[in-house]
Design a protein around this motif. Structure first.
Motif, mmCIF file in Angstrom:
data_model
loop_
_atom_site.group_PDB
_atom_site.id
_atom_site.type_symbol
_atom_site.label_atom_id
_atom_site.label_comp_id
_atom_site.label_asym_id
_atom_site.label_seq_id
_atom_site.Cartn_x
_atom_site.Cartn_y
_atom_site.Cartn_z
ATOM 1 N N ARG A 61 0.839 -1.210 0.000
ATOM 2 C CA ARG A 61 0.000 0.000 0.000
ATOM 3 C C ARG A 61 0.870 1.255 0.000
ATOM 4 O O ARG A 61 0.616 2.198 -0.763
ATOM 5 C CB ARG A 61 -0.921 0.012 1.223
ATOM 6 N N ARG A 62 1.883 1.263 0.836
ATOM 7 C CA ARG A 62 2.778 2.423 0.914
ATOM 8 C C ARG A 62 3.526 2.608 -0.407
ATOM 9 O O ARG A 62 3.700 3.732 -0.890
ATOM 10 C CB ARG A 62 3.737 2.254 2.082
ATOM 11 N N TRP A 63 3.978 1.504 -0.997
ATOM 12 C CA TRP A 63 4.700 1.501 -2.272
ATOM 13 C C TRP A 63 3.849 2.131 -3.364
ATOM 14 O O TRP A 63 4.292 3.008 -4.104
ATOM 15 C CB TRP A 63 5.037 0.045 -2.577
ATOM 16 N N MET A 64 2.586 1.682 -3.440
ATOM 17 C CA MET A 64 1.714 2.192 -4.494
ATOM 18 C C MET A 64 1.244 3.616 -4.206
ATOM 19 O O MET A 64 1.031 4.395 -5.135
ATOM 20 C CB MET A 64 0.522 1.245 -4.679
ATOM 21 N N GLN A 65 1.103 3.980 -2.936
ATOM 22 C CA GLN A 65 0.723 5.353 -2.599
ATOM 23 C C GLN A 65 1.793 6.332 -3.062
ATOM 24 O O GLN A 65 1.494 7.427 -3.525
ATOM 25 C CB GLN A 65 0.458 5.499 -1.099
ATOM 26 N N ILE A 66 3.055 5.915 -2.944
ATOM 27 C CA ILE A 66 4.149 6.762 -3.442
ATOM 28 C C ILE A 66 3.987 6.987 -4.941
ATOM 29 O O ILE A 66 4.122 8.120 -5.426
ATOM 30 C CB ILE A 66 5.519 6.132 -3.115
ATOM 31 N N HIS A 67 3.668 5.937 -5.694
ATOM 32 C CA HIS A 67 3.447 6.097 -7.141
ATOM 33 C C HIS A 67 2.306 7.082 -7.400
ATOM 34 O O HIS A 67 2.419 7.964 -8.250
ATOM 35 C CB HIS A 67 3.127 4.742 -7.789
ATOM 36 N N ALA A 68 1.194 6.922 -6.670
ATOM 37 C CA ALA A 68 0.037 7.805 -6.860
ATOM 38 C C ALA A 68 0.396 9.248 -6.522
ATOM 39 O O ALA A 68 0.028 10.175 -7.252
ATOM 40 C CB ALA A 68 -1.127 7.332 -5.996
ATOM 41 N N ASN A 69 1.130 9.448 -5.424
ATOM 42 C CA ASN A 69 1.493 10.803 -5.011
ATOM 43 C C ASN A 69 2.403 11.485 -6.023
ATOM 44 O O ASN A 69 2.232 12.663 -6.323
ATOM 45 C CB ASN A 69 2.198 10.778 -3.648
ATOM 46 N N VAL A 70 3.381 10.764 -6.535
ATOM 47 C CA VAL A 70 4.375 11.359 -7.429
ATOM 48 C C VAL A 70 3.872 11.449 -8.869
ATOM 49 O O VAL A 70 4.070 12.460 -9.539
ATOM 50 C CB VAL A 70 5.711 10.583 -7.360
ATOM 51 N N LEU A 71 3.226 10.399 -9.350
ATOM 52 C CA LEU A 71 2.842 10.354 -10.768
ATOM 53 C C LEU A 71 1.481 10.980 -11.050
ATOM 54 O O LEU A 71 1.160 11.262 -12.201
ATOM 55 C CB LEU A 71 2.877 8.905 -11.271
ATOM 56 N N GLY A 72 0.679 11.176 -10.027
ATOM 57 C CA GLY A 72 -0.581 11.888 -10.200
ATOM 58 C C GLY A 72 -1.728 11.042 -10.686
ATOM 59 O O GLY A 72 -1.621 9.818 -10.832
ATOM 60 N N PRO A 73 -2.855 11.701 -10.976
ATOM 61 C CA PRO A 73 -4.094 10.989 -11.281
ATOM 62 C C PRO A 73 -4.101 10.240 -12.617
ATOM 63 O O PRO A 73 -4.977 9.401 -12.835
ATOM 64 C CB PRO A 73 -5.155 12.097 -11.270
ATOM 65 N N ASP A 74 -3.161 10.505 -13.511
ATOM 66 C CA ASP A 74 -3.120 9.779 -14.784
ATOM 67 C C ASP A 74 -2.452 8.417 -14.655
ATOM 68 O O ASP A 74 -2.520 7.601 -15.571
ATOM 69 C CB ASP A 74 -2.383 10.599 -15.852
ATOM 70 N N TYR A 75 -1.813 8.161 -13.511
ATOM 71 C CA TYR A 75 -1.134 6.886 -13.300
ATOM 72 C C TYR A 75 -2.148 5.822 -12.887
ATOM 73 O O TYR A 75 -3.002 6.052 -12.043
ATOM 74 C CB TYR A 75 -0.064 7.023 -12.204
ATOM 75 N N ASN A 76 -2.042 4.650 -13.519
ATOM 76 C CA ASN A 76 -2.861 3.496 -13.166
ATOM 77 C C ASN A 76 -1.931 2.318 -12.921
ATOM 78 O O ASN A 76 -1.124 1.983 -13.794
ATOM 79 C CB ASN A 76 -3.831 3.133 -14.297
#
Length: 126
Positions: free
Chosen positions: A95-110
């Protein structure tokens, strides 16, 4: 218990190019933390699927296909192997790993992280 956390993203993620420095820095913080806690066994990112190949078997025949894989909806971008006390602890790290992706890459990241326990000597497969 060892778990492999498999990072999956959609094929558009490969078009982003190399991971941005901010993502690598943020992920580095998490990796430093779990390394310091003695929980990280290994982690690696993978080159784009264009640099890979697949070997499939069916009907007794092998078929080798060079990447990129046009039929793919998702790609494996990297992995981490962690040694933790429970599946829940592995899920928390994921969860923490993927939250970092969401935080840095923004809403276009899936993307998603698949969490799989590693089969070790003494385990019984059911």
């Amino acid at each position: 218990m060892r778990f492999m956390l498999i990072h999956k993203a959609d094929t558009n993620t490969e078009s982003f190019g190399p991971p941005p420095a901010g993502l690598m820095e943020a992920l580095g913080g998490l990796m430093d933390e779990i390394t310091g806690a003695g929980k990280l066994v290994d982690t690696q990112g993978l080159l784009p699927s264009a640099a890979g190949a697949r070997v499939r078997v069916g009907g007794g025949k092998l078929v080798v296909t060079d990447g990129p894989f046009a039929e793919s909806k998702e790609v494996i971008g990297g992995f981490a192997i962690v040694e933790v006390d429970s599946k829940e602890e592995a899920m928390d790290i994921a969860r923490r790993w993927m939250q970092i992706h969401a935080n840095v890459l923004g809403p276009d990241y899936n993307g998603e992280a698949e969490i799989r326990q590693v089969f070790e000597a003494g385990d019984i497969c059911r």
